[in-house]
Structure formats: C-alpha cells, structure tokens
Enzyme design. Structure first.
Site, PDB file in Angstrom:
ATOM      1  N   SER A   1       0.831  -1.205   0.000  1.00  0.00           N
ATOM      2  CA  SER A   1       0.000   0.000   0.000  1.00  0.00           C
ATOM      3  C   SER A   1       0.865   1.254   0.000  1.00  0.00           C
ATOM      4  O   SER A   1       1.645   1.476  -0.920  1.00  0.00           O
ATOM      5  CB  SER A   1      -0.962  -0.034   1.196  1.00  0.00           C
TER       6      SER A   1
ATOM      7  N   HIS B   1      -7.936   0.154  -0.769  1.00  0.00           N
ATOM      8  CA  HIS B   1      -7.805  -0.924  -1.754  1.00  0.00           C
ATOM      9  C   HIS B   1      -9.136  -1.510  -2.183  1.00  0.00           C
ATOM     10  O   HIS B   1      -9.292  -2.719  -2.334  1.00  0.00           O
ATOM     11  CB  HIS B   1      -6.847  -1.995  -1.232  1.00  0.00           C
TER      12      HIS B   1
END
Length: 311
Positions: free
Chosen positions: A86, A195
């Site tokens: 991430s 996400h």
C-alpha cells in the site's frame, strides 16, 4: 541470491515510530528533508493522537521506510529488489530511484488528505483469518450492496485476507466469516476503506498530481504489490502508485515473485514486523526479518551473507 527490502502499509504505524529510528546522519537528513518539503516538523506527526489522521500515518510510514533504507545504505547495505504494501509502495519507489523523496512526500500528503476527505468516518478495514479468497468472496457477495458496501482488499496470505468497506458491511462479513469457519475476524487500525473501488474517484484525483512529477526507470527491481509484477516503465509505475489506493494488494503473490526472482533475504523496514510474518511462509529456506527487534549489525551481517544486496 539477493536481498529484498519490504515497506509496510497503514496499520503498522505506532506512536514514537520516527523517534525510534537510528540516531544517525542519514536518518537526520531524511527527516530534515521531509520537514523542508512539508513546511512543518514531521516529528510532531508520530504521537498517538496525530496518527489517528490518515495523512499523518501515511507520511510517517513513508519517512520511516526511506530513512531506514538510507541508514542501511550508508553502511553499505542496499537491496536488489524492493516491494511495498500500500503506502509502502511509495517508499519502495523512492529507494528504487523511481521517485524523488520530496515528490513522494507531496504525493503521500495529498493521498492521505484525499482518502481522509472521501471517508472521514463510518468506514474501515478488517482482517479475516482462516478462509481462502474463494470462500470469502462468496460471503462478501452476500453482504455487498449500495447501502453496505464491502470488498476484498488485501490478499495478505493464503488464508489471511483483508476486507474494506462500510462499518455495517464489515461487521456483517466478519460475523458470516466466523460462522463459516474463520478462526479470527478483527478490525484493523485503518479508518478508511483502502484498496477497494470506493476510492476510484480519489485515485483519479491523485493521478492528476502525478502530472507534475517525474517518475524514472528504477535502478533496482521494483515489485508492485498491486500488480504482483516487476515494473520498469515509469508511466506504469506512476499509474500503479496513483491507483493503488483503489486496487487490491496481492502481497502473497508479490513475495512469491520475489522468491522466484532470486530473493533469499527479506528485510522489513520499520515500523513493526507484520510483513515479516506474512513473507516468511513464502520464503522457503530463505530468511525474513524486520529492522524492529534486530540490531543494525545483525541486519548488515545477514545482507552481507546473502550477497547481491550490498556494495
């Protein structure tokens, strides 16, 4: 054989994380550069109250990852490959030479701001342990709706998967998961639905910010965990970074890719050891270790033994 540096994502942050970094010139220079770029002292961002902000948490993770990698480099230890989870992908891109640190600071500050503004409350993430992706997909499909959005987000391990969405959607899937064989289901220290497609619009806004940034061909092997591929083309790297907030993290496949490309030592940059625990099962007879909990001399010795990651 070669060395992989891994960079953790949001959820790994903890109070005092920047103050716990090595007291050396490389770290001091990195913190000073971040301060100059931000126009404020980043050491004020790692308090417990400050880290409740997505922007602050993501900036601290970026600074900590780059600072530690630079500290190791000052001792002659550099990786052959990098991979970030991430927000960790931004630190990985800096260490790989694909992105200037100052540009990364600007982009991450904007990223955190966009994510915070899009979902200031009522959303987040949860980890489901004990079910595979097919099993969890079926449960998510039973819950997901316009009123209770929830999505598969992070494929952390074969049977450790994160979901993202509304509080109601998360709670419903967690309850179903436990009723259908999951060993654990718990909320993560992430206050936004990372996400997932819920961030498509924010990602498009962040992409506009990349128009003023130069992304270069990396000098190291840059593994994108949202693509689970090695990326070398600057345009593709920029696209991956801009949109990773809205795309799944394929961590287990990325680690397997690193192994297949010859990595035998994975060193996790601070804070924490979450990625080390996720990486170790995929590393066979290799070694996964974290900077936290290990003396820098031990890390340098391991990098030297493996080879291909020092200069």
């Amino acid at each position: 054989m070669s060395v992989l540096y891994t960079f953790p994502g949001q959820g790994a942050q903890r109070a005092g994380m920047l103050h716990a970094l090595p007291d050396d010139a490389a770290v001091a220079a990195t913190v000073a550069q971040a301060a100059e770029t931000l126009g404020s002292d980043p050491l004020l961002l790692d308090t417990e109250s400050a880290l409740a902000s997505t922007r602050a948490a993501q900036l601290c993770l970026l600074i900590a990852g780059v600072a530690m990698a630079r500290s190791l480099a000052a001792h002659g230890a550099v990786p052959a490959m990098v991979a970030g989870f991430s927000i960790g992908e931004y630190a990985a891109a800096v260490v790989a030479g694909a992105l200037d640190f100052a540009d990364a600071v600007h982009l991450v500050a904007r990223r955190g701001q966009l994510m915070e503004q899009a979902y200031p409350s009522g959303h987040g993430m949860a980890a489901i342990i004990g079910l595979d992706s097919a099993q969890l997909e079926a449960l998510v499909a039973k819950v997901h709706s316009a009123a209770t959005p929830v999505h598969i987000a992070n494929l952390n391990a074969r049977r450790q998967i994160a979901i993202a969405g509304s509080d109601a959607g998360l709670q419903a899937v967690m309850a179903l998961a436990l009723a259908n064989g999951a060993s654990r289901a718990e909320r993560l220290a992430v206050s936004v639905p990372s996400h997932s497609p819920l961030f498509d619009a924010a990602a498009q806004q962040l992409q506009a910010a990349f128009e003023n940034v130069t992304v270069r061909r990396p000098q190291l092997v840059y593994l994108s965990s949202s693509a689970a591929r090695a990326l070398f083309d600057p345009e593709r790297i920029g696209d991956s970074l801009a949109f990773n907030m809205a795309r799944r993290v394929h961590w287990v496949d990325t680690v397997r890719l690193a192994w297949e490309r010859g990595a035998r030592l994975a060193v996790e940059m601070p804070p924490g050891s979450v990625l080390t625990r996720l990486t170790a099962p995929e590393f066979g007879d290799g070694v996964a270790m974290s900077c936290d909990g290990n003396r820098i001399e031990n890390i340098l010795t391991m990098v030297s033994k493996v080879g291909g990651g020092s200069r």
